[in-house]
Design a protein around this motif. Structure first.
Motif, PDB file in Angstrom:
ATOM      1  N   HIS A 111     -24.129  -2.140   6.888  1.00 18.56           N
ATOM      2  CA  HIS A 111     -24.850  -0.981   7.400  1.00 18.56           C
ATOM      3  C   HIS A 111     -24.048   0.289   7.112  1.00 18.56           C
ATOM      4  CE1 HIS A 111     -27.564  -3.747   9.476  1.00 18.56           C
ATOM      5  NE2 HIS A 111     -26.472  -4.414   9.854  1.00 18.56           N
ATOM      6  N   LYS A 112     -24.728   1.420   7.198  1.00 17.92           N
ATOM      7  CA  LYS A 112     -24.062   2.689   6.874  1.00 17.92           C
ATOM      8  C   LYS A 112     -22.820   2.888   7.733  1.00 17.92           C
ATOM      9  CE  LYS A 112     -24.990   7.589   6.105  1.00 17.92           C
ATOM     10  NZ  LYS A 112     -26.026   8.662   6.133  1.00 17.92           N
ATOM     11  N   ILE A 113     -22.926   2.535   9.017  1.00 14.38           N
ATOM     12  CA  ILE A 113     -21.765   2.597   9.915  1.00 14.38           C
ATOM     13  C   ILE A 113     -21.184   1.188   9.992  1.00 14.38           C
ATOM     14  CG2 ILE A 113     -20.950   3.128  12.239  1.00 14.38           C
ATOM     15  CD1 ILE A 113     -23.299   5.045  12.523  1.00 14.38           C
ATOM     16  N   THR A 114     -20.052   0.981   9.349  1.00 14.32           N
ATOM     17  CA  THR A 114     -19.441  -0.349   9.309  1.00 14.32           C
ATOM     18  C   THR A 114     -18.696  -0.638  10.606  1.00 14.32           C
ATOM     19  OG1 THR A 114     -17.380   0.456   8.348  1.00 14.32           O
ATOM     20  CG2 THR A 114     -19.162  -0.115   6.817  1.00 14.32           C
ATOM     21  N   HIS A 115     -18.380  -1.903  10.813  1.00 15.01           N
ATOM     22  CA  HIS A 115     -17.658  -2.269  12.034  1.00 15.01           C
ATOM     23  C   HIS A 115     -16.246  -1.687  12.053  1.00 15.01           C
ATOM     24  CE1 HIS A 115     -20.354  -5.848  13.411  1.00 15.01           C
ATOM     25  NE2 HIS A 115     -21.044  -4.786  13.061  1.00 15.01           N
ATOM     26  N   SER A 117     -15.442   1.225  10.902  1.00 17.91           N
ATOM     27  CA  SER A 117     -15.580   2.625  11.313  1.00 17.91           C
ATOM     28  C   SER A 117     -15.851   2.723  12.815  1.00 17.91           C
ATOM     29  CB  SER A 117     -16.682   3.324  10.516  1.00 17.91           C
ATOM     30  OG  SER A 117     -17.951   2.755  10.778  1.00 17.91           O
ATOM     31  N   ILE A 118     -16.548   1.732  13.362  1.00 18.50           N
ATOM     32  CA  ILE A 118     -16.773   1.709  14.817  1.00 18.50           C
ATOM     33  C   ILE A 118     -15.443   1.480  15.537  1.00 18.50           C
ATOM     34  CG2 ILE A 118     -17.973   0.536  16.713  1.00 18.50           C
ATOM     35  CD1 ILE A 118     -20.193  -0.162  14.706  1.00 18.50           C
ATOM     36  N   LYS A 120     -12.498   2.448  14.426  1.00 22.55           N
ATOM     37  CA  LYS A 120     -11.793   3.738  14.346  1.00 22.55           C
ATOM     38  C   LYS A 120     -12.298   4.680  15.428  1.00 22.55           C
ATOM     39  CE  LYS A 120     -11.101   3.473   9.331  1.00 22.55           C
ATOM     40  NZ  LYS A 120     -11.508   4.061   8.027  1.00 22.55           N
ATOM     41  N   SER A 121     -13.610   4.696  15.638  1.00 21.95           N
ATOM     42  CA  SER A 121     -14.188   5.534  16.691  1.00 21.95           C
ATOM     43  C   SER A 121     -13.692   5.094  18.063  1.00 21.95           C
ATOM     44  CB  SER A 121     -15.714   5.453  16.623  1.00 21.95           C
ATOM     45  OG  SER A 121     -16.306   6.189  17.670  1.00 21.95           O
TER      46      SER A 121
END
Length: 251
Positions: A111-115, A117-118, A120-121
């Motif tokens: 998906h556009k928002i990868t796990h 990147s989640i 990192k958030s």
């Protein structure tokens, strides 16, 4: 790992998944299902999964520094794992195995928002500076765990690799639940904990994918031996990792 007798409800979460979670394929021979269920129960009972630090953290608060150290170590534990899993595909020409591997990796990066990147958030919500995390020097046991997983997934037979992945995905549903409980006890709300909460069910589905991939092949003693070696080697690395993290945070 000694196989244990499966309790009547021990595998319910894996047998009866919500519609959005990957399920086990029907029609698996009862003796094969029992074998894989016994392995699963052994994984859940392993001290690397039921680790005393994880159970401590569920009910005891860490300092801000300890929390940052914990989740920095987790960052280096998880780093590149989807790439390692993808490497398993080069060791098989079985489309059933390939499908289950791809489905797991797709969840992580499809998906556009990868796990990643989640994650990192999530770290930013704990006031963890990403550049500082990149300059952080993880424990030797953390580096050994990550590289050990790489070797298990990319340098071993497909049967041994799937054993390691079965252990990884099965234990992950428990680990993320315990870490989520710890964050909740620290006072963090659902928005901060979203990475961990989303993975509780995701990892059950990932474990089921490995179940589907290996079920047709664990009929011979030789295949079972390799599969169990993968399970055991992963769990040994994992236990060493949590022992190291516990020691780090107790200093």
């Amino acid at each position: 790992m000694s196989l244990q007798t499966v309790e009547s409800n021990a595998t319910d979460k894996w047998d009866n998944t919500p519609q959005q979670v990957r399920s086990r394929e029907a029609g698996v021979a009862p003796e094969i299902k029992k074998y894989l269920d016994d392995i699963l129960v052994g994984i859940l009972a392993h001290p690397g999964v039921e680790h005393k630090f994880l159970n401590y953290y569920r009910e005891n608060k860490l300092s801000d520094l300890q929390q940052k150290q914990l989740y920095s170590e987790c960052f280096y534990f998880f780093q590149y794992l989807p790439f390692y899993i993808t490497g398993m595909a080069n060791k098989t020409r079985d489309e059933n195995i390939l499908r289950e591997i791809v489905l797991n990796v797709y969840d992580e990066v499809g998906h556009k928002i990868t796990h990643s990147s989640i994650y990192k958030s999530f770290m930013s919500k704990l006031d963890m500076d990403y550049d500082e995390v990149l300059s952080y020097q993880p424990l030797e046991v953390t580096k050994k765990l990550n590289d050990g997983i790489r070797k298990l997934y990319t340098e071993c037979s497909i049967e041994k690799s799937l054993g390691a992945l079965y252990a990884d995905e099965t234990m992950s549903s428990i680990m993320v639940s315990k870490l989520n409980d710890g964050l909740k006890n620290q006072g963090h709300d659902a928005l901060v904990r979203s990475f961990w909460e989303m993975h509780i069910e995701v990892e059950i589905g990932h474990s089921n994918s490995v179940f589907n991939a290996i079920a047709p092949y664990v009929h011979s003693p030789e295949t079972k031996k390799e599969f169990e070696e993968g399970v055991n080697e992963f769990l040994s690395l994992l236990e060493d990792y949590w022992n190291g993290v516990e020691k780090l945070l107790s200093n």
